[in-house]
Design a protein around this motif. Sequence first.
Motif, mmCIF file in Angstrom:
data_model
loop_
_atom_site.group_PDB
_atom_site.id
_atom_site.type_symbol
_atom_site.label_atom_id
_atom_site.label_comp_id
_atom_site.label_asym_id
_atom_site.label_seq_id
_atom_site.Cartn_x
_atom_site.Cartn_y
_atom_site.Cartn_z
ATOM 1 N N ASP A 128 55.497 52.887 -66.710
ATOM 2 C CA ASP A 128 54.372 52.172 -66.108
ATOM 3 C C ASP A 128 53.073 52.368 -66.901
ATOM 4 O OD1 ASP A 128 53.535 50.415 -64.105
ATOM 5 O OD2 ASP A 128 52.703 52.041 -62.886
ATOM 6 N N LYS A 129 53.196 53.001 -68.081
ATOM 7 C CA LYS A 129 52.068 53.192 -68.998
ATOM 8 C C LYS A 129 50.971 54.101 -68.429
ATOM 9 C CE LYS A 129 54.142 50.139 -71.597
ATOM 10 N NZ LYS A 129 55.031 50.598 -72.684
ATOM 11 N N LYS A 130 51.356 54.986 -67.484
ATOM 12 C CA LYS A 130 50.375 55.922 -66.942
ATOM 13 C C LYS A 130 50.220 57.163 -67.829
ATOM 14 C CE LYS A 130 49.526 53.510 -63.235
ATOM 15 N NZ LYS A 130 50.092 53.863 -61.928
ATOM 16 N N LEU A 131 51.191 57.407 -68.687
ATOM 17 C CA LEU A 131 51.148 58.512 -69.644
ATOM 18 C C LEU A 131 52.227 58.297 -70.680
ATOM 19 C CD1 LEU A 131 52.806 61.809 -68.356
ATOM 20 C CD2 LEU A 131 53.279 59.577 -67.389
ATOM 21 N N THR A 132 52.250 59.144 -71.713
ATOM 22 C CA THR A 132 53.328 59.129 -72.693
ATOM 23 C C THR A 132 53.957 60.515 -72.720
ATOM 24 O OG1 THR A 132 52.107 59.881 -74.652
ATOM 25 C CG2 THR A 132 51.962 57.521 -74.087
ATOM 26 N N LEU A 133 55.149 60.605 -73.257
ATOM 27 C CA LEU A 133 55.831 61.894 -73.324
ATOM 28 C C LEU A 133 55.065 62.899 -74.171
ATOM 29 C CD1 LEU A 133 59.552 60.773 -73.792
ATOM 30 C CD2 LEU A 133 58.480 61.649 -71.699
ATOM 31 N N ASP A 134 54.320 62.411 -75.146
ATOM 32 C CA ASP A 134 53.631 63.315 -76.058
ATOM 33 C C ASP A 134 52.155 63.484 -75.738
ATOM 34 O OD1 ASP A 134 55.914 63.962 -77.662
ATOM 35 O OD2 ASP A 134 55.819 61.929 -78.464
ATOM 36 N N THR A 150 52.707 69.643 -74.598
ATOM 37 C CA THR A 150 52.813 68.240 -74.199
ATOM 38 C C THR A 150 53.724 68.085 -72.984
ATOM 39 O OG1 THR A 150 54.750 67.800 -75.575
ATOM 40 C CG2 THR A 150 52.570 67.560 -76.624
ATOM 41 N N VAL A 151 53.697 66.902 -72.408
ATOM 42 C CA VAL A 151 54.586 66.587 -71.285
ATOM 43 C C VAL A 151 56.036 66.742 -71.703
ATOM 44 C CG1 VAL A 151 55.346 64.730 -69.750
ATOM 45 C CG2 VAL A 151 52.906 65.059 -70.198
ATOM 46 N N ARG A 152 56.375 66.307 -72.905
ATOM 47 C CA ARG A 152 57.745 66.424 -73.394
ATOM 48 C C ARG A 152 58.198 67.887 -73.428
ATOM 49 N NH1 ARG A 152 60.609 62.765 -76.945
ATOM 50 N NH2 ARG A 152 58.614 61.754 -77.420
ATOM 51 N N MET A 153 57.315 68.778 -73.822
ATOM 52 C CA MET A 153 57.667 70.201 -73.914
ATOM 53 C C MET A 153 57.922 70.814 -72.539
ATOM 54 S SD MET A 153 55.002 71.528 -76.802
ATOM 55 C CE MET A 153 54.613 70.478 -78.203
ATOM 56 N N LEU A 154 57.245 70.298 -71.518
ATOM 57 C CA LEU A 154 57.553 70.751 -70.166
ATOM 58 C C LEU A 154 58.933 70.255 -69.749
ATOM 59 C CD1 LEU A 154 54.173 70.066 -68.279
ATOM 60 C CD2 LEU A 154 54.937 72.207 -69.326
ATOM 61 N N LEU A 155 59.232 69.012 -70.081
ATOM 62 C CA LEU A 155 60.506 68.408 -69.679
ATOM 63 C C LEU A 155 61.704 69.063 -70.348
ATOM 64 C CD1 LEU A 155 59.368 64.671 -69.787
ATOM 65 C CD2 LEU A 155 60.245 65.830 -67.743
ATOM 66 N N ASN A 156 61.551 69.470 -71.622
ATOM 67 C CA ASN A 156 62.705 70.045 -72.332
ATOM 68 C C ASN A 156 62.652 71.567 -72.464
ATOM 69 O OD1 ASN A 156 60.885 70.501 -74.442
ATOM 70 N ND2 ASN A 156 61.575 68.754 -75.645
ATOM 71 N N HIS A 157 61.742 72.202 -71.720
ATOM 72 C CA HIS A 157 61.650 73.664 -71.673
ATOM 73 C C HIS A 157 61.362 74.286 -73.039
ATOM 74 C CE1 HIS A 157 62.925 73.984 -67.472
ATOM 75 N NE2 HIS A 157 63.912 73.142 -67.733
ATOM 76 N N ARG A 158 60.472 73.674 -73.781
ATOM 77 C CA ARG A 158 60.077 74.219 -75.079
ATOM 78 C C ARG A 158 58.577 74.539 -75.107
ATOM 79 N NH1 ARG A 158 63.720 73.687 -79.150
ATOM 80 N NH2 ARG A 158 62.072 73.559 -80.727
ATOM 81 N N SER A 159 57.997 74.738 -73.936
ATOM 82 C CA SER A 159 56.549 74.937 -73.846
ATOM 83 C C SER A 159 56.106 76.359 -74.173
ATOM 84 C CB SER A 159 56.064 74.581 -72.442
ATOM 85 O OG SER A 159 56.542 75.533 -71.502
ATOM 86 N N GLY A 160 56.944 77.335 -73.855
ATOM 87 C CA GLY A 160 56.548 78.732 -74.011
ATOM 88 C C GLY A 160 55.841 79.302 -72.805
ATOM 89 N N GLY A 325 64.923 66.867 -68.667
ATOM 90 C CA GLY A 325 65.330 66.961 -67.271
ATOM 91 C C GLY A 325 66.819 66.956 -67.053
ATOM 92 N N ILE A 326 67.583 67.194 -68.090
ATOM 93 C CA ILE A 326 69.048 67.195 -67.955
ATOM 94 C C ILE A 326 69.654 68.144 -68.967
ATOM 95 C CG2 ILE A 326 69.465 65.286 -69.571
ATOM 96 C CD1 ILE A 326 71.212 65.614 -66.165
ATOM 97 N N ARG A 327 70.702 68.853 -68.565
ATOM 98 C CA ARG A 327 71.428 69.723 -69.487
ATOM 99 C C ARG A 327 72.515 68.933 -70.202
ATOM 100 N NH1 ARG A 327 70.735 75.251 -69.118
ATOM 101 N NH2 ARG A 327 69.652 76.055 -67.264
ATOM 102 N N LEU A 328 72.921 69.431 -71.362
ATOM 103 C CA LEU A 328 73.980 68.794 -72.135
ATOM 104 C C LEU A 328 75.011 69.825 -72.558
ATOM 105 C CD1 LEU A 328 71.246 67.075 -72.773
ATOM 106 C CD2 LEU A 328 72.499 66.264 -74.750
ATOM 107 N N ARG A 329 76.257 69.405 -72.607
ATOM 108 C CA ARG A 329 77.300 70.105 -73.350
ATOM 109 C C ARG A 329 77.737 69.143 -74.461
ATOM 110 N NH1 ARG A 329 80.240 74.244 -70.341
ATOM 111 N NH2 ARG A 329 78.635 75.306 -69.110
#
Length: 395
Positions: A128-134, A150-160, A325-329
Amino acid sequence: MKYLLNLLFLLILISCNNKEEKKIAQHTDTENLISKDSFVPIGFNKLPKKYIEQKKILVESFFNKHINTRDDFNGGFLVAKNGQIIFEKYQGEANFKTNEPITEKTSLHLASISKVLTASAIFRLVDDKKLTLDDKVQSILPTFPYGKITVRMLLNHRSGLAKYGNFTEPEKVWGRSKTLHNSDILDLMVKHNVPLNFRPDTKFAYCNTNYAILALVIEKLTNLSFPEAMQNLVFKPLQMNNTFVFEFEKQKDTVSQTYKSTKEKIPYDQLDAIYGDKNIYSTPQDLLKFDLATYSNNFISEDLKKEIFKGYSYEKKGIKNYGLGIRLREWETGQTVFYHNGWWHGNTTSYITLKKDTVTMIALSNKYTRKVYQTMKMSALFGDYPFELDEEGSE
């Protein structure tokens, strides 16, 4: 007279059977779960009756052998393909004190599966163009003290970010006697200058704080409370009628309760009001509705899904990874399983989605058991996935 009584009995029996057949149909026909004006994907082939019957035997056998081993499963279980339910089971009690039974409409605590739904609200806002992942989180939440995250780092658990359960525990910071809220986490980060655990985007570290902050991002961008925003962005559009965000002060005595394996009730603690990372209640059927929507570009755009369903953390070798927001194997032979498990107090949960094979598998329990994590092994029943059906499952 005897003939009339026998005829009446026969008519009643036929009527009961017809009602039962209709009841079963409601659990195997996607169109009865979601109306046509929802985000239901089109193009799924209707499964042959023989296929459903054969798979049901295998799934039910697996359920009884690995999850309901002593008829002790307490929750809801569902397996579907192409949106058609192959097998589902509801048993046990939502509240052992009141003997309230668990049914297909009983909302159970999703634990960390909540992250999947929180992430989906972010994706709706991105489309909806309210924000971007980065976007920098600081550009949305000005007091957020870490400028590079960034928002992406929160989503993929790489924020620290540090785990809120750890840095809030000392009495001088917060302690265990007061209920913690999402806004408190942000305030305490600022007040106590909580350090990062590592430089942002240098490695993966699963951390609930990421999703507690994402809930604040959603609130800021929608100007709504998180429970209201989730209803508007996800639950109502997908007709997830038995799904809601737990509001601790209002609902702690009315929701399904949580128990140890011994059926001893687990009391609430100071972390039970935090949402985003947990505290969404739902049902297997509602989660099936959500999973079906992920195949539709009307719910989340195709370009964004390419960002969601890929791994981001390859610093260490192995098959486990995390998308948005999702795990992978991921196996070198090409197979990929997308999933998220959960564990909060006695609530143990598992959500598996096999995108290539359009299969959904869900297990939700409000009584502690690690058996729900065995659910992923059933992937081998639907495709070429390297699981041995008798190997031990993992969380």
